[in-house]
Scaffold this active site. Structure first.
Site, PDB file in Angstrom:
ATOM      1  N   GLY A  44      61.830  46.778  20.152  1.00 51.36           N
ATOM      2  CA  GLY A  44      60.429  46.436  19.877  1.00 51.36           C
ATOM      3  C   GLY A  44      59.569  47.629  19.537  1.00 51.36           C
ATOM      4  O   GLY A  44      58.345  47.568  19.662  1.00 51.36           O
ATOM      5  N   GLU A  45      60.178  48.726  19.089  1.00 50.15           N
ATOM      6  CA  GLU A  45      59.377  49.920  18.788  1.00 50.15           C
ATOM      7  C   GLU A  45      58.393  49.662  17.655  1.00 50.15           C
ATOM      8  O   GLU A  45      57.306  50.226  17.623  1.00 50.15           O
ATOM      9  CB  GLU A  45      60.273  51.104  18.454  1.00 50.15           C
ATOM     10  N   GLU A  95      71.591  47.022  17.249  1.00 55.03           N
ATOM     11  CA  GLU A  95      70.448  46.216  16.814  1.00 55.03           C
ATOM     12  C   GLU A  95      69.888  46.734  15.499  1.00 55.03           C
ATOM     13  O   GLU A  95      69.488  45.967  14.624  1.00 55.03           O
ATOM     14  CB  GLU A  95      69.371  46.225  17.907  1.00 55.03           C
ATOM     15  N   ARG A 107      70.738  45.531  10.747  1.00 52.84           N
ATOM     16  CA  ARG A 107      69.678  45.191   9.800  1.00 52.84           C
ATOM     17  C   ARG A 107      69.977  45.762   8.434  1.00 52.84           C
ATOM     18  O   ARG A 107      70.857  46.587   8.255  1.00 52.84           O
ATOM     19  CB  ARG A 107      68.331  45.734  10.300  1.00 52.84           C
TER      20      ARG A 107
END
Length: 295
Positions: free
Chosen positions: A94-95, A128, A132
């Protein structure tokens, strides 16, 4: 990955973002399962520290500004994933929301606290991000390299965990053999992956750097760079490798992309492409990817 844009995203931008969904999926795979794993708390932004294992070094400023505007209107709906670290908390996932919240001048955000070891936190952060599509190639190479070193993994093990081919991982790691300045040109979007792979055919880093600057200045295509690299090779090397597929950087590039797509060994030779498969199940998987239906 197609993300919705515009300030009208509102709550949908904060709660249904594909980036948030992927974070949640990876967290559930890596984080230990506990009854209170979804308990949400609210903590001060000042007590949050960025993830030291975060492979992403660049964040799109325009996207952050858009999200910041939405946060001003609706606040942070999707909690950040954090872990306790001394008197503070480290961001696990969540940065991007954290940075946008700072831009929006918020003072606190919702979080879910997870109990994670250093190795689990690193694995979560790297997987994570590597799953992407918007990491630049150098960030991806650096992330894979850190993942291998910190957790003592082989290229084959990393490839399996990331769902990539062994050859794809190996060729991504080769980018770290480029001079630092050439890597920065890739980060800035001035050199493509094809350009980089062609440059790796040169014997010295000074030669790579000189040709990289020429690519940017003259707008050379990948094919043009391949030809320049072939011409620069010494006569002995050219004669010993003449007619060999290994000297054909274009053929290697095609092979790498096909291997990434099919997750198996692919060979390209004159007028022929060979796709290896180990059993009938793997053949069915490849045929499905090719759009072949035998039913």
């Amino acid at each position: 990955m197609a993300n919705k844009r515009g300030l009208g995203r509102g709550i949908d931008a904060l709660f249904s973002d594909e980036e948030d969904k992927k974070e949640a999926q990876v967290v559930e795979k890596v984080a230990p399962k506990k009854d209170d794993r979804n308990s949400v708390s609210t903590i001060s932004l000042s007590s949050l520290k960025v993830n030291p294992y975060q492979p992403r070094k660049t964040f799109d400023e325009a996207s952050l500004s858009e999200l910041a505007e939405s946060l001003k209107q609706s606040g942070v709906i999707q909690p950040l994933i954090v872990r306790a670290h001394g008197k503070n908390y480290q961001i696990v996932a969540g940065e991007r929301r954290f940075r946008a919240a700072k831009l929006a001048k918020l003072t606190e955000v919702p979080v879910i606290v997870k109990d994670l070891s250093d190795s689990a936190m690193m694995e979560l952060a790297i997987i994570e991000n590597l799953q992407r599509e918007d990491l630049n190639p150098i960030e991806e190479a650096q992330g894979i390299n850190s993942y291998m070193k910190e957790l003592a993994l082989t290229q084959a093990q990393v490839a399996e965990k990331l769902g990539k081919s062994r050859a794809g991982v190996a060729n991504t790691l080769r980018l770290l053999n480029l001079p630092t300045e050439v890597q920065q040109l890739m980060i800035d979007g001035k050199l493509s992956m094809g350009h980089a792979r062609a440059l790796l055919g040169l014997d010295s880093q000074p030669d790579m750097l000189l040709l990289a600057h020429r690519i940017v200045k003259e707008g050379l295509s990948v094919r043009q760079v391949e030809e320049l690299v072939r011409k620069s090779a010494n006569p002995e090397k050219k004669s010993s490798n003449q007619g060999s597929k290994s000297t054909n950087i274009y053929a290697e590039e095609v092979e790498h992309q096909l291997e990434d797509k099919f997750s198996t060994k692919v060979s390209l030779s004159k007028k022929k492409i060979e796709i290896n498969f180990a059993n009938e199940d793997e053949l069915d998987r490849i045929l499905t990817l090719l759009g072949v239906n035998l039913d």
